[in-house]
Design a protein around this motif. Structure first.
Motif, PDB file in Angstrom:
ATOM      1  N   ASP A  69      45.381   5.608 -28.644  1.00 56.52           N
ATOM      2  CA  ASP A  69      46.275   4.456 -29.172  1.00 56.52           C
ATOM      3  C   ASP A  69      46.956   3.756 -27.988  1.00 56.52           C
ATOM      4  OD1 ASP A  69      47.711   2.697 -30.957  1.00 56.52           O
ATOM      5  OD2 ASP A  69      48.554   4.536 -31.909  1.00 56.52           O
ATOM      6  N   VAL A  70      47.754   2.870 -28.459  1.00 60.03           N
ATOM      7  CA  VAL A  70      48.601   1.863 -27.125  1.00 60.03           C
ATOM      8  C   VAL A  70      49.399   3.065 -26.541  1.00 60.03           C
ATOM      9  CG1 VAL A  70      49.790  -0.213 -26.739  1.00 60.03           C
ATOM     10  CG2 VAL A  70      48.424   0.045 -28.563  1.00 60.03           C
ATOM     11  N   ALA A  71      49.448   3.017 -25.342  1.00 60.90           N
ATOM     12  CA  ALA A  71      50.357   3.720 -24.594  1.00 60.90           C
ATOM     13  C   ALA A  71      51.819   3.161 -24.559  1.00 60.90           C
ATOM     14  CB  ALA A  71      50.059   3.626 -23.050  1.00 60.90           C
ATOM     15  N   GLY A  72      52.601   4.152 -24.454  1.00 64.23           N
ATOM     16  CA  GLY A  72      54.281   3.698 -24.616  1.00 64.23           C
ATOM     17  C   GLY A  72      54.723   3.123 -23.226  1.00 64.23           C
ATOM     18  N   THR A  73      53.933   2.325 -22.692  1.00 68.28           N
ATOM     19  CA  THR A  73      54.368   1.685 -21.585  1.00 68.28           C
ATOM     20  C   THR A  73      54.339   0.249 -21.857  1.00 68.28           C
ATOM     21  OG1 THR A  73      52.187   1.826 -20.640  1.00 68.28           O
ATOM     22  CG2 THR A  73      53.801   3.268 -19.417  1.00 68.28           C
ATOM     23  N   HIS A  74      55.456  -0.623 -21.238  1.00 67.11           N
ATOM     24  CA  HIS A  74      55.816  -1.803 -21.279  1.00 67.11           C
ATOM     25  C   HIS A  74      54.348  -2.506 -20.882  1.00 67.11           C
ATOM     26  CE1 HIS A  74      59.962  -1.716 -22.560  1.00 67.11           C
ATOM     27  NE2 HIS A  74      60.067  -1.243 -21.389  1.00 67.11           N
ATOM     28  N   GLY A  75      54.115  -3.596 -21.916  1.00 71.85           N
ATOM     29  CA  GLY A  75      52.761  -4.438 -21.285  1.00 71.85           C
ATOM     30  C   GLY A  75      51.364  -3.752 -21.680  1.00 71.85           C
ATOM     31  N   ALA A  76      51.503  -2.455 -22.485  1.00 73.30           N
ATOM     32  CA  ALA A  76      50.367  -1.875 -22.559  1.00 73.30           C
ATOM     33  C   ALA A  76      49.083  -2.725 -23.144  1.00 73.30           C
ATOM     34  CB  ALA A  76      50.578  -0.473 -23.396  1.00 73.30           C
ATOM     35  N   ASP A  77      49.459  -3.501 -24.050  1.00 74.52           N
ATOM     36  CA  ASP A  77      48.456  -4.209 -24.863  1.00 74.52           C
ATOM     37  C   ASP A  77      48.552  -5.686 -24.786  1.00 74.52           C
ATOM     38  OD1 ASP A  77      46.240  -3.410 -26.357  1.00 74.52           O
ATOM     39  OD2 ASP A  77      47.296  -3.501 -28.156  1.00 74.52           O
ATOM     40  N   LEU A  78      48.907  -6.111 -23.532  1.00 71.85           N
ATOM     41  CA  LEU A  78      49.311  -7.569 -23.368  1.00 71.85           C
ATOM     42  C   LEU A  78      48.249  -8.403 -23.553  1.00 71.85           C
ATOM     43  CD1 LEU A  78      52.287  -8.292 -22.699  1.00 71.85           C
ATOM     44  CD2 LEU A  78      51.670  -8.400 -20.465  1.00 71.85           C
ATOM     45  N   LEU A  79      48.487  -9.602 -23.899  1.00 71.13           N
ATOM     46  CA  LEU A  79      47.627 -10.936 -23.696  1.00 71.13           C
ATOM     47  C   LEU A  79      48.292 -11.965 -22.863  1.00 71.13           C
ATOM     48  CD1 LEU A  79      45.655 -12.212 -26.973  1.00 71.13           C
ATOM     49  CD2 LEU A  79      46.143 -13.336 -24.844  1.00 71.13           C
TER      50      LEU A  79
END
Ligand SMILES: [Zn+2]
Length: 777
Positions: free
Chosen positions: A758-768
């Motif tokens: 899953d998406v990590a709990g860091t800022h900007g982990a799934d950024l477009l």
């Protein structure tokens, strides 16, 4: 055999007594650690004047129903709900709409349009203001049930309980900030421009995990008065002055830091930090939030508000003369003035010197031999924490999904394993040396380090000196007694007392420190465990056979038992903590589209990309320019298909020369949905950016004055963002505008994550990110 074998150790107690001593000390350690745990949640029908986690939980579910990142429609709904709730409770409640600004990392400035919810409960005879603060926005990947819906809900339920009773003496200002996750911009805007931000005492409530005891981990400087109030009032007083020192040395920030920087506030910051694997992640859901944690958080918030709301705030609202030392004992907080720190460290040094002399006087150990013991104690001090760190490296090798995690999902058994690894090293070292060097010189030599450590800490981090001072002091005093009256029972009692002092002081701190840093940084908390291990040597000695017995097998049994314990805990941990859909492997992937070049790239900040991420990236690369969350970082990149997306539109509103300087105003309008932020990078060839004004607020002074200005602006106005720049110089001016949204599904070539990733709990982990440069001439 060496002639200087310990001469007068007295009658040796039986090994049964040793076993009993060690079992008692282990039980004591368990009791002190379990004593930190939060209480059972109070039911929904608890008396009106009390805090109920079940009642507060209703607010958690409402606030954390969905991701509600600053500027989103979901965030607007949360704000409406908060205003309604506080107004119903009788508070004069308003929304502060403003733009906050903070210097960010890597030379950038971060700004955000914020909606702070501020409500006031007027006091009957105010001596000052008490601020209750939590942030209502969530991170972008998860709904933020723990971070920080729990804090907000704890305050709402506390205020409800307060309004059920008589009014307090002081004004209570409830400040529910926005955009904490983006840039602490809500708190900044509050401190900078809210009429109620005149100063006072702040209690901030945060989370960096989903469970565990709420820890009062940060204070303003000169905290003696506040620490005393906390020790007296808090129902679950879990705090350590060592945490204050550690946190001051770390670059981490919360809203609380903003108010402290402002200079008009004093206060205390509380957070719960266990269950860090869920932090900022899609798994930070209401059902994962520990209601026991919520109960402890609320109990403390309510009790502290009653205490501080009713007391004279005039002195507490000013920094005190000194910091206090404090640490938890089951059910209470020990605290004493900072002025005691040096005398205690001095007493420890004198006592250890006394022990060394007593050992010499009784013919137990020469000065030289004790010095040798002290030198040899360096070995476990260095090796044992490294071994604990090595355990993590081993776990990552076995389970590569751990690579980018601070802590595994279920770290309990692994923490026990790390402690057992540390004890194994200490006991192995001891088993190898005790016959050659002697038990007394080794134990006394170790205390030299503890006493020395107490003095060093007194100088550099006084709030942490207690960790070494008390075990050294008690260890040396009991050691002297045992040296002077070397009867079997005396030795057992001395070992028990010195072990108990070490356990009571060090076990809770280690138990708080492991989750604070995570197993991925097990080295530092393991130092605390080594200190305990060294102070426990007299107790451990009781398990070993008489040095004359020459039974290698019996001597080896002690470290081997610890090693078997470590292996058992590590293997149990591996079988208990398996990745699945509810406990996924975190992964980080961003997509960067440069529409000028017609080029797209996948980017990951995973240092060793996981299996899923690895499909997209093919090696380390640089991005050529700075982007939000990716700036200044080593990233992994790979080619990507170009998506049909447009970079934000940049239109020039005006472009004038005023007083020899060029003043350019542009409007930046995203041309795609769900844009969360816009990143602007203005460069003036051979010139200077002298001023910037973005979204109606001036860019902070210290960010301008170079040939380049970079600002990330979160939560844009619906009609686009207006930005004005004043520049000097005739060179060409260029503006790179990048907009960012969250979520990669639908992009060409994107393959969804499989179950268990899953998406990590860091800022900007799934950024477009979509970027383009506009030449401004
Ligand atoms: Zn937070």
């Amino acid at each position: 055999m060496p002639s200087a074998r310990p001469a007068r150790t007295g009658r040796r107690p039986g090994r049964l007594a040793g076993l009993l001593t060690v079992v008692l000390l282990l039980a004591l350690a368990a009791w002190t650690v379990l004593g930190l745990q939060p209480p059972d949640p109070s039911p929904a029908d608890a008396p009106a004047g009390e805090f109920s986690a079940e009642r507060a939980f209703v607010s958690v579910e409402r606030i954390a129903a969905e991701v509600h990142v600053a500027g989103s429609p979901e965030s607007a709904d949360v704000v409406d709900g908060l205003v309604e709730t506080l107004t119903e409770l009788g508070l004069d409640t308003r929304v502060q709409t403003a733009v906050g600004a903070r210097a960010g990392g890597a030379g950038e400035t971060r700004m955000a349009r914020v909606q702070n919810v501020v409500g006031v409960l007027p006091g009957t005879d105010p001596t000052g203001r008490l601020y209750l603060m939590a942030h209502h926005d969530s991170a972008e990947a998860g709904p933020g049930a723990a971070d920080d819906a729990a804090g907000v809900a704890a305050l709402l339920e506390s205020v409800r309980a307060l309004t059920a009773g008589p009014a307090l003496r002081n004004d209570v200002v409830v400040v529910l900030t926005d955009a904490e996750e983006a840039c602490l911009c809500g708190a900044e805007a509050f401190a900078a421009s809210h009429p109620l931000a005149g100063g006072g005492v702040v209690l901030n409530f945060e989370a960096r995990g989903t469970s565990g005891p709420p820890i009062m981990f940060e204070t303003s400087r000169g905290n003696a008065g506040l620490a005393a109030a906390f020790a007296e009032a808090a129902e679950h007083p879990v705090a350590s002055s060592f945490a204050v020192e550690v946190y001051r040395a770390l670059p981490n920030d919360t809203d609380f830091s903003v108010l402290l920087d402002d200079g008009d506030f004093t206060g205390m910051n509380t957070a719960f930090i266990d269950g860090a694997a869920g932090y900022h992640s899609p798994q930070d859901t209401p059902d994962r939030l520990s209601r026991a944690t919520l109960q402890a958080l609320g109990d403390n918030a309510l009790a502290l508000t009653r205490a501080l709301g009713g007391s004279d705030l005039t002195t507490l609202a000013e920094p005190g003369a000194e910091d206090a030392t404090y640490f938890p004992l089951p059910g209470q907080l020990v605290q004493y003035p900072g002025a005691w720190v040096w005398p205690l460290a001095g007493a420890a040094l004198v006592a250890v010197a006394g022990l060394v002399l007593a050992l010499r006087a009784r013919g137990i150990s020469s000065l030289r031999r004790t010095a040798g013991g002290a030198l040899l104690a360096l070995v476990p001090l260095v090796l044992a924490p490294s071994a604990a760190q090595g355990l993590w490296a081993l776990l990552v090798a076995v389970r590569p999904g751990y690579a980018s995690m601070l802590d595994p999902w279920r770290p309990g058994w692994f923490r026990l394993a790390a402690v057992a690894v540390v004890l194994t090293v200490v006991l192995l070292w001891y088993a190898l040396l005790r016959r050659r060097v002697g038990p007394a010189p080794l134990a006394a030599g170790a205390l030299v380090w503890l006493a020395g450590g107490a003095a060093v800490l007194a100088a550099v981090a006084p709030g942490g000196s207690y960790l070494a001072a008390w075990p050294a002091l008690v260890g040396a005093l009991t050691g002297i007694v045992a040296a002077l009256a070397p009867a079997g029972p005396v030795r057992v009692l001395a070992a028990l007392l010195t072990g108990a002092a070490a356990v009571v002081v060090l076990a809770p701190t280690a138990a708080l420190f492991f989750p604070a840093l995570g197993l991925s940084q097990a080295l530092a908390p393991s130092v605390v465990v080594v200190l305990a291990g060294l102070a426990l040597l007299p107790a451990a000695e009781l398990l070993f056979p008489d040095p004359d017995e020459r039974s290698r097998l019996a001597a080896a049994a002690v470290p081997v038992t610890a090693l078997v314990g470590a292996a058992f805990c590590a293997l149990t941990g591996l079988s208990v903590d398996r990745f699945d859909a509810a406990h996924p492997v975190p992964s980080r992937l961003a997509y960067l589209l440069d529409t000028d070049r017609g080029e797209a790239r996948w980017v990951s900040t995973e240092t060793t990309p996981g299996e899923w991420t690895d499909r997209f990236v093919d090696g380390p690369g640089s991005l050529g320019s700075d982007y939000p969350y990716l700036a200044g970082r080593e990233v992994q990149t790979g080619p990507a298909e170009v998506a049909e997306l447009s970079a934000p539109e940049v239109t020039v509103v005006s472009d004038d020369i005023v007083g020899g300087r060029r003043e350019i105003t542009v409007r930046i309008t995203p041309r795609r949905d769900d844009v969360r932020l816009v990143d602007l990078e203005l460069t003036v060839d051979g010139g200077t950016v002298v001023r910037g004004r973005i979204g109606g607020r001036a860019v902070p002074e210290d960010a301008v004055g170079e040939d380049r200005l970079r600002v990330t602006f979160h939560a844009l106005p619906a009609d686009g963002l207006q930005a004005g720049f004043t520049v000097e110089g005739d060179g060409p001016v260029r503006l790179r505008a990048t907009d960012a949204s969250d979520g990669l599904s639908g992009l060409p070539g994107f393959e969804p994550r499989p179950d268990g990733v899953d998406v990590a709990g860091t800022h900007g982990a799934d950024l477009l990110l979509v970027t383009a440069v506009t030449e401004l001439g």
